[in-house]
Design a protein around this motif. Structure first.
Motif, short mmCIF file in Angstrom:
data_model
loop_
_atom_site.label_atom_id
_atom_site.label_comp_id
_atom_site.label_asym_id
_atom_site.label_seq_id
_atom_site.Cartn_x
_atom_site.Cartn_y
_atom_site.Cartn_z
N GLN A 1 0.82 -1.21 0.00
CA GLN A 1 0.00 0.00 0.00
C GLN A 1 0.86 1.26 0.00
OE1 GLN A 1 -3.35 0.33 -0.40
NE2 GLN A 1 -3.23 -1.88 -0.80
N LEU A 2 1.94 1.24 0.81
CA LEU A 2 2.85 2.39 0.83
C LEU A 2 3.55 2.54 -0.52
CD1 LEU A 2 4.49 2.13 4.37
CD2 LEU A 2 3.10 4.02 3.52
N ALA A 3 3.91 1.42 -1.11
CA ALA A 3 4.59 1.46 -2.40
C ALA A 3 3.71 2.12 -3.47
CB ALA A 3 4.97 0.05 -2.84
N LYS A 4 2.40 1.96 -3.37
CA LYS A 4 1.48 2.59 -4.32
C LYS A 4 1.47 4.11 -4.17
CE LYS A 4 -1.53 -1.42 -4.75
NZ LYS A 4 -2.91 -1.99 -4.52
N GLN A 5 2.03 4.60 -3.04
CA GLN A 5 2.19 6.03 -2.81
C GLN A 5 3.62 6.49 -3.04
OE1 GLN A 5 0.57 7.07 1.13
NE2 GLN A 5 -0.57 5.15 1.09
N GLY A 6 4.48 5.54 -3.46
CA GLY A 6 5.88 5.86 -3.72
C GLY A 6 6.74 5.86 -2.47
N LYS A 7 6.24 5.26 -1.36
CA LYS A 7 6.93 5.36 -0.08
C LYS A 7 7.34 4.01 0.49
CE LYS A 7 4.51 9.60 1.34
NZ LYS A 7 3.67 10.22 2.39
N VAL A 8 8.29 4.08 1.43
CA VAL A 8 8.66 2.94 2.26
C VAL A 8 8.34 3.29 3.70
CG1 VAL A 8 10.49 2.22 0.67
CG2 VAL A 8 11.04 3.72 2.61
N PRO A 9 8.23 2.31 4.60
CA PRO A 9 7.89 2.61 6.00
C PRO A 9 8.88 3.56 6.65
CG PRO A 9 7.66 0.26 5.57
CD PRO A 9 8.31 0.84 4.36
N GLY A 10 8.35 4.54 7.36
CA GLY A 10 9.18 5.44 8.15
C GLY A 10 9.81 6.58 7.38
N ALA B 1 3.16 -1.97 -8.18
CA ALA B 1 2.38 -1.27 -7.16
C ALA B 1 1.65 -0.11 -7.85
CB ALA B 1 3.27 -0.76 -6.05
N GLY B 2 0.52 -0.42 -8.45
CA GLY B 2 -0.18 0.57 -9.25
C GLY B 2 0.55 0.77 -10.57
N LYS B 3 0.16 1.81 -11.28
CA LYS B 3 0.75 2.07 -12.60
C LYS B 3 2.11 2.74 -12.50
CE LYS B 3 -3.71 2.49 -14.97
NZ LYS B 3 -4.59 3.37 -15.79
N GLN B 4 2.33 3.47 -11.40
CA GLN B 4 3.51 4.33 -11.30
C GLN B 4 4.73 3.62 -10.73
OE1 GLN B 4 3.60 7.77 -12.28
NE2 GLN B 4 5.80 7.44 -12.00
N TYR B 5 4.51 2.69 -9.78
CA TYR B 5 5.64 2.21 -8.98
C TYR B 5 5.82 0.69 -9.06
CZ TYR B 5 4.78 6.79 -6.90
OH TYR B 5 4.57 8.15 -6.72
N GLN B 6 7.03 0.32 -8.68
CA GLN B 6 7.37 -1.09 -8.48
C GLN B 6 7.89 -1.26 -7.05
OE1 GLN B 6 10.35 -1.74 -11.48
NE2 GLN B 6 8.85 -2.28 -13.07
N LEU B 7 7.46 -2.33 -6.41
CA LEU B 7 8.00 -2.71 -5.10
C LEU B 7 8.95 -3.88 -5.32
CD1 LEU B 7 8.11 -2.76 -1.98
CD2 LEU B 7 6.04 -4.18 -2.03
N LYS B 8 10.22 -3.64 -4.96
CA LYS B 8 11.25 -4.66 -5.20
C LYS B 8 11.79 -5.20 -3.88
CE LYS B 8 12.84 -2.35 -9.43
NZ LYS B 8 14.05 -1.87 -10.20
N PHE B 9 11.97 -6.49 -3.83
CA PHE B 9 12.63 -7.16 -2.70
C PHE B 9 13.96 -7.70 -3.20
CE2 PHE B 9 8.11 -7.35 -1.86
CZ PHE B 9 8.01 -7.03 -0.50
#
Length: 246
Positions: free
Chosen positions: A113-122, A212-220
């Protein structure tokens, strides 16, 4: 003569009666003496339990056994309480133990969910919408700043954060190596988020990518050497191409 005979007989009879009376009066003394002797012999018997160790010895083991039985759980409890080795692993297990499935699910869903906003925790600064100037104004100069890949990366070691930005100062990559993230395994990630949308390899690191949505990718990013996450990245690919490069 008859009268004399009667007189003698009466004297003899009187003497016999007097003798009988004397005998009867002596018997109570003997009885009293016997009673006194009996009382004297009973007195030590009644005193014996108080002064004799035998009854106490007969009683003490039962009490000691009862005390031991009562104390045994306490001793066991004390031993358990006094044994750091027994207690601490439990605490250590509580501290270092893997999160429950419910906690993992919550954590990973929040990451997405945070990744869809372009963010990471904290971290309040987001990819795509954030500027490195704002980061430096709030956090100061980074520990290191170097060109890498498609942009420039500023490392804030104390915050476990690396921020990538283009020459226009626009943030396109926000990375976190927070300790709670570094406990995650690929299996745990896939159990919550499913199979990744894409994978790639960078040296000895495997990269698992979730859209994560159209704008972002969440990578591990998971090194082969550990099998657990080294860091995560929220990446805006379109902003990694520097429109101001000339």
């Amino acid at each position: 003569m008859i009268t004399s005979f009667k007189t003698i007989a009466g004297i003899i009879l009187l003497g016999g009666m007097l003798s009988l009376t004397a005998c009867n009066s002596g018997k109570p003394d003997a009885a009293d003496t016997g009673g006194a002797a009996a009382q004297a012999s009973e007195l030590p018997a009644s005193a014996q339990p108080e002064g004799s160790p035998a009854p106490a010895a007969g009683t003490e083991p039962a009490e000691a056994g009862g005390a031991a039985a009562t104390a045994a759980p306490d001793a066991g409890g004390s031993a358990a309480a006094a044994s750091p080795a027994a207690a601490e692993p439990g605490a250590a297990a509580g501290n270092s133990a893997a999160a429950t499935p419910q906690e993992l699910s919550k954590q990973l869903k929040e990451l997405l969910q945070l990744a869809k906003q372009g963010k990471v925790p904290g971290v309040e600064y987001a990819a795509h919408s954030g500027l490195i100037d704002d980061v430096e104004a709030a956090w100061g100069e980074p520990d290191t700043k170097e060109s890498a890949g498609k942009g420039i990366y500023s490392t804030y070691a104390g915050k476990h954060v690396v921020i990538g930005f283009n020459k226009g100062s626009q943030i396109f990559d926000v990375r976190s190596s927070a300790s709670d993230l570094q406990k995650l395994t690929l299996k745990q990630i896939e159990e919550v988020l499913g199979k990744p949308d894409a994978t790639s390899v960078n040296g000895s690191d495997d990269i698992y990518i979730y859209q994560a949505g159209k704008q972002y990718q969440l990578k591990f990013i998971i090194p082969d050497s550990t099998g657990t996450v080294d860091h995560i990245s929220v990446f805006s690919e379109q902003d990694s191409f520097n429109n101001m490069a000339g």
